[in-house]
Design a protein around this motif. Structure first.
Motif, PDB file in Angstrom:
ATOM      1  N   VAL A  83       0.882  -1.127   0.118  1.00 15.12           N
ATOM      2  CA  VAL A  83       0.016   0.116  -0.030  1.00 15.12           C
ATOM      3  C   VAL A  83       0.809   1.324  -0.112  1.00 15.12           C
ATOM      4  O   VAL A  83       0.354   2.413  -0.380  1.00 15.12           O
ATOM      5  N   GLN A  84       2.124   1.281   0.386  1.00 17.86           N
ATOM      6  CA  GLN A  84       3.053   2.240   0.407  1.00 17.86           C
ATOM      7  C   GLN A  84       3.378   2.515  -1.144  1.00 17.86           C
ATOM      8  O   GLN A  84       3.955   3.640  -1.280  1.00 17.86           O
ATOM      9  N   ALA A  85       3.139   1.794  -1.917  1.00 13.30           N
ATOM     10  CA  ALA A  85       3.671   2.025  -3.161  1.00 13.30           C
ATOM     11  C   ALA A  85       2.439   2.336  -4.149  1.00 13.30           C
ATOM     12  O   ALA A  85       2.450   2.821  -5.229  1.00 13.30           O
ATOM     13  N   ASP A  86       1.428   2.861  -3.453  1.00 13.69           N
ATOM     14  CA  ASP A  86       0.158   3.264  -4.090  1.00 13.69           C
ATOM     15  C   ASP A  86       0.498   4.576  -4.802  1.00 13.69           C
ATOM     16  O   ASP A  86       1.055   5.635  -4.144  1.00 13.69           O
ATOM     17  N   GLY A  87       0.438   4.700  -6.055  1.00 15.92           N
ATOM     18  CA  GLY A  87       0.818   5.765  -6.925  1.00 15.92           C
ATOM     19  C   GLY A  87       2.203   6.214  -7.265  1.00 15.92           C
ATOM     20  O   GLY A  87       2.574   7.106  -7.532  1.00 15.92           O
ATOM     21  N   ARG A  88       2.961   5.219  -7.006  1.00 17.50           N
ATOM     22  CA  ARG A  88       4.520   5.426  -7.420  1.00 17.50           C
ATOM     23  C   ARG A  88       4.782   4.260  -8.222  1.00 17.50           C
ATOM     24  O   ARG A  88       4.059   3.665  -8.979  1.00 17.50           O
ATOM     25  N   ASN A  89       6.143   4.498  -8.853  1.00 15.62           N
ATOM     26  CA  ASN A  89       6.718   3.740  -9.987  1.00 15.62           C
ATOM     27  C   ASN A  89       7.579   2.865  -9.269  1.00 15.62           C
ATOM     28  O   ASN A  89       8.527   3.281  -8.573  1.00 15.62           O
ATOM     29  N   VAL A  90       7.634   1.611  -9.505  1.00 12.34           N
ATOM     30  CA  VAL A  90       8.254   0.536  -9.176  1.00 12.34           C
ATOM     31  C   VAL A  90       9.204  -0.059 -10.316  1.00 12.34           C
ATOM     32  O   VAL A  90       8.524  -0.465 -11.399  1.00 12.34           O
ATOM     33  N   THR A  91      10.438  -0.309 -10.347  1.00 11.06           N
ATOM     34  CA  THR A  91      11.026  -0.822 -11.169  1.00 11.06           C
ATOM     35  C   THR A  91      11.811  -2.051 -10.612  1.00 11.06           C
ATOM     36  O   THR A  91      12.520  -1.969  -9.667  1.00 11.06           O
ATOM     37  N   THR A  92      11.650  -3.314 -11.231  1.00  5.98           N
ATOM     38  CA  THR A  92      12.073  -4.493 -10.544  1.00  5.98           C
ATOM     39  C   THR A  92      13.146  -4.770 -11.687  1.00  5.98           C
ATOM     40  O   THR A  92      13.726  -4.231 -12.774  1.00  5.98           O
ATOM     41  N   VAL A  93      13.886  -5.931 -11.288  1.00  3.17           N
ATOM     42  CA  VAL A  93      15.296  -6.333 -12.250  1.00  3.17           C
ATOM     43  C   VAL A  93      14.606  -6.746 -13.606  1.00  3.17           C
ATOM     44  O   VAL A  93      15.411  -6.468 -14.662  1.00  3.17           O
TER      45      VAL A  93
END
Length: 123
Positions: A83-93
């Motif tokens: 839920v802390q990633a809501d509205g954010r950009n996440v990049t994985t490997v």
């Protein structure tokens, strides 16, 4: 039946935890998902979105195998709630390569036979 991240599918218990709808952009693709507030970002990525490049190596944040970029900043996803990633950009490997070639980090994992947990190779 509902998905229980970190385990198998089970019938919802009597004291059902309400889910939160979040929107997160992962590797350039916007995803809208329903998650329980207690779900870790690492579990959402691996089990909810099928991005298994994010590993949970030590369960203590020591190894760094779960590291992803959140808005460009390295974050250990085993200690961040989804839920802390809501509205954010996440990049994985999986999201750091181009279609033509592997990213140097991915190439390093390939050369070292995928060792990423930090126990054999320091993170």
């Amino acid at each position: 039946m509902r998905k229980q991240y970190g385990g198998t599918q089970q019938a919802a218990p009597q004291d059902d935890v309400p889910e939160c709808r979040i929107t997160v952009t992962v590797n350039g693709d916007t995803k809208v998902v329903d998650v329980e507030p207690r779900v870790l970002l690492a579990h959402l990525l691996r089990e909810g979105l099928g991005l298994t490049g994010t590993h949970i190596g030590c369960d203590t944040t020591s190894c760094g195998a779960c590291t992803v970029l959140v808005d460009g900043t390295p974050v250990k996803s085993c200690t961040m709630l989804a839920v802390q990633a809501d509205g954010r950009n996440v990049t994985t490997v999986e999201g750091i390569a181009t279609t033509q070639q592997l990213h140097p980090v991915q190439e390093g994992f390939k050369e070292e036979h995928g060792l990423q947990c930090g126990f054999c190779t320091r993170g």
